[in-house]
Design a protein around this motif. Sequence first.
Motif, PDB file in Angstrom:
ATOM      1  N   SER A 161       0.819  -1.203   0.000  1.00  0.00           N
ATOM      2  CA  SER A 161       0.000   0.000   0.000  1.00  0.00           C
ATOM      3  C   SER A 161       0.857   1.259   0.000  1.00  0.00           C
ATOM      4  CB  SER A 161      -0.901   0.008   1.247  1.00  0.00           C
ATOM      5  OG  SER A 161      -1.691   1.165   1.308  1.00  0.00           O
ATOM      6  N   SER A 162       0.356   2.296  -0.672  1.00  0.00           N
ATOM      7  CA  SER A 162       0.907   3.646  -0.597  1.00  0.00           C
ATOM      8  C   SER A 162      -0.264   4.599  -0.425  1.00  0.00           C
ATOM      9  CB  SER A 162       1.692   4.015  -1.861  1.00  0.00           C
ATOM     10  OG  SER A 162       2.825   3.205  -2.013  1.00  0.00           O
ATOM     11  N   SER A 163      -0.116   5.574   0.447  1.00  0.00           N
ATOM     12  CA  SER A 163      -1.199   6.522   0.676  1.00  0.00           C
ATOM     13  C   SER A 163      -0.625   7.814   1.224  1.00  0.00           C
ATOM     14  CB  SER A 163      -2.241   5.951   1.648  1.00  0.00           C
ATOM     15  OG  SER A 163      -1.651   5.653   2.904  1.00  0.00           O
ATOM     16  N   GLY A 164      -1.472   8.844   1.260  1.00  0.00           N
ATOM     17  CA  GLY A 164      -1.022  10.131   1.761  1.00  0.00           C
ATOM     18  C   GLY A 164      -2.154  10.895   2.411  1.00  0.00           C
ATOM     19  N   PHE A 165      -1.777  11.846   3.285  1.00  0.00           N
ATOM     20  CA  PHE A 165      -2.751  12.676   3.977  1.00  0.00           C
ATOM     21  C   PHE A 165      -2.194  14.087   4.083  1.00  0.00           C
ATOM     22  CE2 PHE A 165      -4.340  14.645   7.890  1.00  0.00           C
ATOM     23  CZ  PHE A 165      -5.714  14.607   7.650  1.00  0.00           C
ATOM     24  N   PHE A 166      -3.016  15.077   3.754  1.00  0.00           N
ATOM     25  CA  PHE A 166      -2.622  16.487   3.783  1.00  0.00           C
ATOM     26  C   PHE A 166      -3.696  17.292   4.497  1.00  0.00           C
ATOM     27  CE2 PHE A 166      -3.036  20.582   1.246  1.00  0.00           C
ATOM     28  CZ  PHE A 166      -2.078  21.270   1.976  1.00  0.00           C
ATOM     29  N   TRP A 167      -3.275  18.087   5.473  1.00  0.00           N
ATOM     30  CA  TRP A 167      -4.187  18.954   6.215  1.00  0.00           C
ATOM     31  C   TRP A 167      -3.846  20.403   5.871  1.00  0.00           C
ATOM     32  CZ3 TRP A 167      -4.682  19.164  12.312  1.00  0.00           C
ATOM     33  CH2 TRP A 167      -5.795  19.949  12.645  1.00  0.00           C
ATOM     34  N   LEU A 168      -4.729  21.060   5.146  1.00  0.00           N
ATOM     35  CA  LEU A 168      -4.519  22.459   4.773  1.00  0.00           C
ATOM     36  C   LEU A 168      -4.838  23.329   5.984  1.00  0.00           C
ATOM     37  CD1 LEU A 168      -3.870  24.660   2.759  1.00  0.00           C
ATOM     38  CD2 LEU A 168      -6.218  24.502   1.899  1.00  0.00           C
ATOM     39  N   PHE A 199      -5.139  10.635  -0.080  1.00  0.00           N
ATOM     40  CA  PHE A 199      -4.617  10.211  -1.381  1.00  0.00           C
ATOM     41  C   PHE A 199      -4.330   8.709  -1.332  1.00  0.00           C
ATOM     42  CE2 PHE A 199      -2.881  14.437  -0.303  1.00  0.00           C
ATOM     43  CZ  PHE A 199      -3.519  15.213  -1.249  1.00  0.00           C
ATOM     44  N   VAL A 200      -4.729   8.004  -2.353  1.00  0.00           N
ATOM     45  CA  VAL A 200      -4.418   6.581  -2.449  1.00  0.00           C
ATOM     46  C   VAL A 200      -3.930   6.291  -3.862  1.00  0.00           C
ATOM     47  CG1 VAL A 200      -6.014   5.816  -0.664  1.00  0.00           C
ATOM     48  CG2 VAL A 200      -6.835   6.055  -3.009  1.00  0.00           C
ATOM     49  N   GLY A 201      -3.004   5.354  -3.953  1.00  0.00           N
ATOM     50  CA  GLY A 201      -2.481   5.019  -5.268  1.00  0.00           C
ATOM     51  C   GLY A 201      -1.956   3.614  -5.302  1.00  0.00           C
ATOM     52  N   HIS A 202      -1.858   3.064  -6.484  1.00  0.00           N
ATOM     53  CA  HIS A 202      -1.305   1.724  -6.636  1.00  0.00           C
ATOM     54  C   HIS A 202       0.219   1.744  -6.499  1.00  0.00           C
ATOM     55  CE1 HIS A 202      -5.221   0.164  -7.802  1.00  0.00           C
ATOM     56  NE2 HIS A 202      -5.350   1.210  -8.604  1.00  0.00           N
ATOM     57  N   GLU A 203       0.835   2.894  -6.782  1.00  0.00           N
ATOM     58  CA  GLU A 203       2.277   3.085  -6.635  1.00  0.00           C
ATOM     59  C   GLU A 203       2.513   4.386  -5.864  1.00  0.00           C
ATOM     60  OE1 GLU A 203       4.741   1.148  -7.551  1.00  0.00           O
ATOM     61  OE2 GLU A 203       3.593  -0.360  -8.664  1.00  0.00           O
ATOM     62  N   PRO A 204       3.650   4.496  -5.179  1.00  0.00           N
ATOM     63  CA  PRO A 204       3.897   5.728  -4.418  1.00  0.00           C
ATOM     64  C   PRO A 204       3.941   6.982  -5.286  1.00  0.00           C
ATOM     65  CG  PRO A 204       5.848   4.313  -4.441  1.00  0.00           C
ATOM     66  CD  PRO A 204       4.717   3.499  -4.961  1.00  0.00           C
ATOM     67  N   LYS A 205       4.377   6.853  -6.540  1.00  0.00           N
ATOM     68  CA  LYS A 205       4.394   8.019  -7.418  1.00  0.00           C
ATOM     69  C   LYS A 205       2.981   8.536  -7.683  1.00  0.00           C
ATOM     70  CE  LYS A 205       8.769   7.072  -9.796  1.00  0.00           C
ATOM     71  NZ  LYS A 205       9.429   6.784 -11.098  1.00  0.00           N
ATOM     72  N   ASP A 206       1.996   7.650  -7.627  1.00  0.00           N
ATOM     73  CA  ASP A 206       0.609   8.089  -7.786  1.00  0.00           C
ATOM     74  C   ASP A 206       0.239   9.081  -6.687  1.00  0.00           C
ATOM     75  OD1 ASP A 206       0.332   6.363  -9.941  1.00  0.00           O
ATOM     76  OD2 ASP A 206      -0.461   4.733  -8.697  1.00  0.00           O
ATOM     77  N   VAL A 207       0.675   8.803  -5.459  1.00  0.00           N
ATOM     78  CA  VAL A 207       0.354   9.672  -4.326  1.00  0.00           C
ATOM     79  C   VAL A 207       1.002  11.043  -4.501  1.00  0.00           C
ATOM     80  CG1 VAL A 207       0.560   9.934  -1.820  1.00  0.00           C
ATOM     81  CG2 VAL A 207       0.058   7.691  -2.798  1.00  0.00           C
ATOM     82  N   LEU A 256      11.119   5.027  -3.880  1.00  0.00           N
ATOM     83  CA  LEU A 256      10.230   5.616  -4.877  1.00  0.00           C
ATOM     84  C   LEU A 256      10.432   4.968  -6.237  1.00  0.00           C
ATOM     85  CD1 LEU A 256       8.051   7.827  -4.920  1.00  0.00           C
ATOM     86  CD2 LEU A 256       9.791   9.406  -5.766  1.00  0.00           C
ATOM     87  N   GLU A 257      11.658   4.548  -6.534  1.00  0.00           N
ATOM     88  CA  GLU A 257      11.949   3.841  -7.782  1.00  0.00           C
ATOM     89  C   GLU A 257      11.817   2.336  -7.638  1.00  0.00           C
ATOM     90  OE1 GLU A 257      12.523   4.916 -10.856  1.00  0.00           O
ATOM     91  OE2 GLU A 257      12.112   6.948 -10.158  1.00  0.00           O
ATOM     92  N   PHE A 258      11.937   1.838  -6.399  1.00  0.00           N
ATOM     93  CA  PHE A 258      11.905   0.394  -6.168  1.00  0.00           C
ATOM     94  C   PHE A 258      10.916   0.090  -5.047  1.00  0.00           C
ATOM     95  CE2 PHE A 258      16.033   1.742  -7.705  1.00  0.00           C
ATOM     96  CZ  PHE A 258      16.193   0.934  -8.825  1.00  0.00           C
ATOM     97  N   PRO A 259       9.631   0.318  -5.306  1.00  0.00           N
ATOM     98  CA  PRO A 259       8.640   0.237  -4.228  1.00  0.00           C
ATOM     99  C   PRO A 259       8.450  -1.154  -3.649  1.00  0.00           C
ATOM    100  CG  PRO A 259       7.563   0.552  -6.369  1.00  0.00           C
ATOM    101  CD  PRO A 259       9.022   0.752  -6.590  1.00  0.00           C
ATOM    102  N   ALA A 260       8.891  -2.186  -4.343  1.00  0.00           N
ATOM    103  CA  ALA A 260       8.724  -3.539  -3.815  1.00  0.00           C
ATOM    104  C   ALA A 260       9.936  -4.025  -3.035  1.00  0.00           C
ATOM    105  CB  ALA A 260       8.422  -4.512  -4.955  1.00  0.00           C
TER     106      ALA A 260
END
Length: 927
Positions: free
Chosen positions: A296-303, A344-352, A708-712
């Motif tokens: 899993s890769s995900s993100g959270f941002f609080w403005l 934010f959710v993504g299949h890869e960290p770059k998506d996030v 980020l280049e080798f997420p696995a």
Amino acid sequence: MPSPASRSPPLLLLVPFLLLLLFSAASAWKKDEFRNCNQTPFCKRARGRKAHSVPSLSTADISISDGAVVARLLPSQPLRQATDGDDPESDTVPPRPLLLRISVYQGGVLRLHIDEDASAPRRRFQVPDVLLPDLDDRRLWLSRLSSPAAGSSSFYLAEGFEAVLVHDPFQIQVRRKGSGEPVLSFNSHGLFDFEQLRAKKNDDEDWEERFRGHTDTRPHGPQSISFDISFHGADFVYGIPEHASTSLALRPTSGPGVEFSEPYRLFNLDVFEYLDDSPFGLYGSIPFMLSHGARSSSGFFWLNAAEMQIDVLGPGWDDPAAPAKDRIDTVWMSEAGVVDAFFFVGHEPKDVLRQYTGITGTPAMPQEFAVAYHQCRWNYRDEEDVAAVDAGFDEHDIPYDVLWLDIEHTDGKRYFTWDRVLFPNPQEMQGKLAAKGRHMVTIVDPHIKRDDSFYIHKEASERGYYVKDASGKDFDGWCWPGSSSYLDVLNPEIREWWAEKFSFENYVGSTPSLYIWNDMNEPSVFNGPEISMPRDAIHFGDVEHRELHNAYGYYFHMATSNGLLKRGNGKDRPFVLSRAFFAGSQRYGAVWTGDNTADWDHLRASVPMILTLGLTGMTFSGADVGGFFGNPEPELLVRWYQLGAYYPFFRAHAHQDTKRREPWLFGERNTALIREAVHVRYSLLPYYYTLFREASVSGIPVMRPLWLEFPADKETYNNGEAFMVGPSLLVQGIYEERQKSVSVYLPAGQSWYNLRNGVSYAGGVSHKLEVSEDSIPTFQRAGTIIPRKDRFRRSSTQMVNDPYTLVIALNGSFAAEGELYVDDGKTYDFEQGAYIHRRFIFADLKLTSVNIHPANLGGKFPSDCVIERIVLLGLPSGAKKAVIEPGNREANVELGPLTLRGGSSPDAITVRKPNVHIADDWTLRIL
């Protein structure tokens, strides 16, 4: 300090002494000058709560309105209004609902907004001008909710993901559609607490806060917000800069066996000689956290621009006896504001990363000169000193592009002025640099000297453009000029006025080759609480400074960048370096890590700091090469240049009390080593510029953590000592004195080529390598192609027409790919398509140049540049010649070095002088 009207001549004589005292107070880390969590009431209260100890909320009146989910949040019991007494639950008010709104945006972004209703005594501050203006155009229109009567409602978020609103107790989950596996959750531990605004009960009620002789009147009372966020399936969490840490991943700050006792603090502060491994906040704040794990890769941002404290909870924080859970829990605490949060959710960290920069903006495309080497010191003394330093670089064959002037170049710390004794001919001075393709940067800080003879102060005062103190008068604080006031840059009108000050007519002595440095814009106030502005100071719209503090430097940076843009009639790209930053600052220029120290620990900490900035949008960042404070030994300075040559922002800088440290002052051998490090950067400028183009389009940083280049590859997840430059280069720093060897982990999946000698190393294992003084370990990933320029000039602008070299590192299938982006390096013409963008593909012993410029964009950028060398690594021996089409031309193939400067490289095969144009389609076949 006394007001200007009360000053007498004898007191003026004390000003230098007072400034010295104030500077001494600010010039080194003193722990007791800054508040900790226990001295910060909102943090102390929130941190003392256990899971599910806060009265729960439930949703009511859930519906779809204008394509968004709306509801009321109702408390299960009277809302608590905290006091500073021992019993925070003794003070209650009747229940009042909160208003909830959930929106979904293209690309898998969920937005949660929670605020008070219209009955609140005052409108809470919501941070303007940070989110991209077209964000609402990308909002998805929700048409329905599923099973609203079943205790929860779910709705589509993105391909493979859905969002779930749990009704009672209130909770939000983002989970994988089908399996129901959670990815992110809000309030799953019941720690959401929203202190609503209210009127004082009586005149005796004390809302004031006191710290080290400063009193915060806090006229609107407590108004903090706190909640828990859980990142499911995460091995580590990253982000929330700025902190000085040697760990790339965020360490737990609370829980059984945790070493740190303080939460991560986001509160922009002027911290001299900061600690190298601490959760304490520094100059900038970006409340964005991202997680990564094998699944899993995900993100959270609080403005939210108010002070924020964030706990990363260690395993067992809620139940030490329970088995470890597959998640990382965090608690977010802020003094003020609203909940305006993004998931934010993504299949890869770059998506996030793409999702985050999709709402706050991708980094600005810099001018090419800004990507080269910068030389700075506080301060170069005068025009003769500038000329001598400039000549020294030429004499020692070291290229550089920018020379910087700090505060001493001004007339009495009045910005936009020159000391006419030391710098009598500023335009001529800049012209001499410009003749060599070089540029100058001068400093412009936000504090304005309170001097009625200074036209900027006079105009700002007459127009009411300054931040006000709690009594409504112009705020008067102390900084470098002495008594100073600070522009209220929250006001768009004032930002426009400030931007006009950078015109050539207003900034007398400036030229088109002059660019700007914003320092001290946290803001720094030497005699203020925590060396900053009082929280009860008043901004435009009756906004308290506490509500926007972390964004003050952002607005100042924005106004300055727009000033340079207007100066050039919108044609040339600005360059502005800022010390303070917030989410979105990447749209306006570069940042650096502030006042570091010349020691090995700060060299080591620079890498995770810069990597973290890149993960949160600020890819154009670096650290002061050599360390701002102190005098580096030659070995440390050399190692810092060798590492700094790979920072996205490459600048040497030093305090005025340090010994001079221009590169040629440390003996012939050290000069040669520094020269070689700088030459490495200049040879890689085509690659860096191509990466900055990628960042400006996608938000993917130039300097990247390995994962980020080798997420696995789990071995990369907390490696903060090595990093990737783009997808192709891996760099390992040397962080110890007289180090003889280093262990370098090379990620799995392909082989790696040492860039000094072309030797191949296997991936997926750690290699113990001998350390040489002439370089740090650097490897090119198999399957990649890197463009270079190997002829060295005085500056990058003099390299524009030089030919290119392509370095092709072949993988096990004898294949590789890479890109080259070229434009004029200066203007915005690339936005109309005036650029070259090529993809190079090597397969079946054939190298092909493919145009990837969009056909519908139009525009054309002319270039006569050619490729003069093609170096192949990993090609079987036996190649005799190369045939180029069209034209059926032949070129020589021979064993050859990796660089024009020679060096052993037995595995390198070189095609010499193919002389194919970078703008053309062509094919080169190896025979």
